[in-house]
Design a protein around this motif. Structure first.
Motif, mmCIF file in Angstrom:
data_model
loop_
_atom_site.group_PDB
_atom_site.id
_atom_site.type_symbol
_atom_site.label_atom_id
_atom_site.label_comp_id
_atom_site.label_asym_id
_atom_site.label_seq_id
_atom_site.Cartn_x
_atom_site.Cartn_y
_atom_site.Cartn_z
ATOM 1 N N UNK A 63 -4.828 10.810 -27.830
ATOM 2 C CA UNK A 63 -5.449 10.430 -26.558
ATOM 3 C C UNK A 63 -5.646 8.917 -26.497
ATOM 4 N N UNK A 64 -5.252 8.330 -25.376
ATOM 5 C CA UNK A 64 -5.368 6.895 -25.201
ATOM 6 C C UNK A 64 -4.158 6.122 -25.665
ATOM 7 N N UNK A 65 -3.271 6.763 -26.423
ATOM 8 C CA UNK A 65 -2.055 6.096 -26.910
ATOM 9 C C UNK A 65 -0.797 6.708 -26.308
ATOM 10 N N UNK A 66 -0.828 8.000 -26.074
ATOM 11 C CA UNK A 66 0.334 8.711 -25.530
ATOM 12 C C UNK A 66 0.075 9.064 -24.070
ATOM 13 N N UNK A 67 1.138 9.023 -23.277
ATOM 14 C CA UNK A 67 1.037 9.394 -21.870
ATOM 15 C C UNK A 67 2.182 10.324 -21.514
ATOM 16 N N UNK A 68 1.822 11.436 -20.911
ATOM 17 C CA UNK A 68 2.805 12.434 -20.518
ATOM 18 C C UNK A 68 2.999 12.371 -19.005
ATOM 19 N N UNK A 69 4.259 12.374 -18.580
ATOM 20 C CA UNK A 69 4.564 12.358 -17.151
ATOM 21 C C UNK A 69 5.734 13.282 -16.884
ATOM 22 N N UNK A 70 5.968 13.555 -15.597
ATOM 23 C CA UNK A 70 7.097 14.436 -15.277
ATOM 24 C C UNK A 70 7.783 13.951 -14.023
ATOM 25 N N UNK A 71 9.051 14.316 -13.919
ATOM 26 C CA UNK A 71 9.850 14.050 -12.730
ATOM 27 C C UNK A 71 10.345 15.409 -12.259
ATOM 28 N N UNK A 72 9.680 15.949 -11.262
ATOM 29 C CA UNK A 72 10.007 17.297 -10.813
ATOM 30 C C UNK A 72 11.429 17.389 -10.266
ATOM 31 N N UNK A 73 11.870 16.350 -9.596
ATOM 32 C CA UNK A 73 13.206 16.382 -8.989
ATOM 33 C C UNK A 73 14.289 16.484 -10.050
ATOM 34 N N UNK A 74 14.033 15.900 -11.207
ATOM 35 C CA UNK A 74 15.025 15.897 -12.284
ATOM 36 C C UNK A 74 14.736 16.939 -13.347
ATOM 37 N N UNK A 75 13.627 17.664 -13.206
ATOM 38 C CA UNK A 75 13.211 18.623 -14.243
ATOM 39 C C UNK A 75 13.096 17.941 -15.602
ATOM 40 N N UNK A 76 12.487 16.773 -15.591
ATOM 41 C CA UNK A 76 12.339 15.990 -16.806
ATOM 42 C C UNK A 76 10.859 15.742 -17.101
ATOM 43 N N UNK A 77 10.521 15.732 -18.363
ATOM 44 C CA UNK A 77 9.183 15.383 -18.825
ATOM 45 C C UNK A 77 9.331 14.248 -19.829
ATOM 46 N N UNK A 78 8.406 13.294 -19.755
ATOM 47 C CA UNK A 78 8.476 12.118 -20.615
ATOM 48 C C UNK A 78 7.175 11.958 -21.390
ATOM 49 N N UNK A 79 7.305 11.666 -22.671
ATOM 50 C CA UNK A 79 6.144 11.382 -23.508
ATOM 51 C C UNK A 79 6.247 9.933 -23.958
ATOM 52 N N UNK A 80 5.456 9.080 -23.325
ATOM 53 C CA UNK A 80 5.400 7.674 -23.705
ATOM 54 C C UNK A 80 4.409 7.517 -24.848
#
Length: 120
Positions: A63-80
């Motif tokens: 928590x505070x270091x990793x960020x999870x996001x998604x792109x619904x149009x591309x069916x992609x999830x990203x873990x920064x």
């Protein structure tokens, strides 16, 4: 099918972005999670995101270091992953499921894993 990518070798304090592509039946799941595993240890929860609304939850260790996001149009999830530490070294797995959970059995589908190595 889930396809994870983006792992690699990075120095402590550095950053990596993992990606997970959802296809087929996995794209119908409501939630996408990330877990990680080191040799001899159980797979542990890292983060989860909902496709609808983008609600997220993280383990205390990231928590505070990793960020999870998604792109619904591309069916992609990203873990920064920022401010990486040697203890973040693990194989990272993305998963898809019908429950917003932290347990392995909350997820029906699993990717193949991608290695993240953080050197000190």
């Amino acid at each position: 099918q889930l396809q994870a990518s983006g792992g690699g070798l990075v120095q402590a304090g550095g950053s990596l972005r993992l990606s997970c592509a959802a296809a087929g039946r996995t794209s119908d799941a409501y939630y996408m999670g990330w877990f990680r595993q080191t040799p001899g240890k159980e797979r542990e929860f890292v983060a989860v995101i909902s496709w609808i609304g983008g609600r997220t939850s993280y383990s205390d260790s990231v928590k505070g270091r990793f960020t999870l996001s998604r792109d619904n149009a591309k069916n992609m999830v990203y873990l920064q992953m920022n401010s990486l530490k040697p203890e973040d070294t693990a194989v990272y797995y993305c998963a898809a499921g019908q429950r917003y959970g932290r347990r392995l059995d909350d997820y029906e589908y699993w990717g193949q894993g991608t290695q993240v190595t953080v050197s000190s």
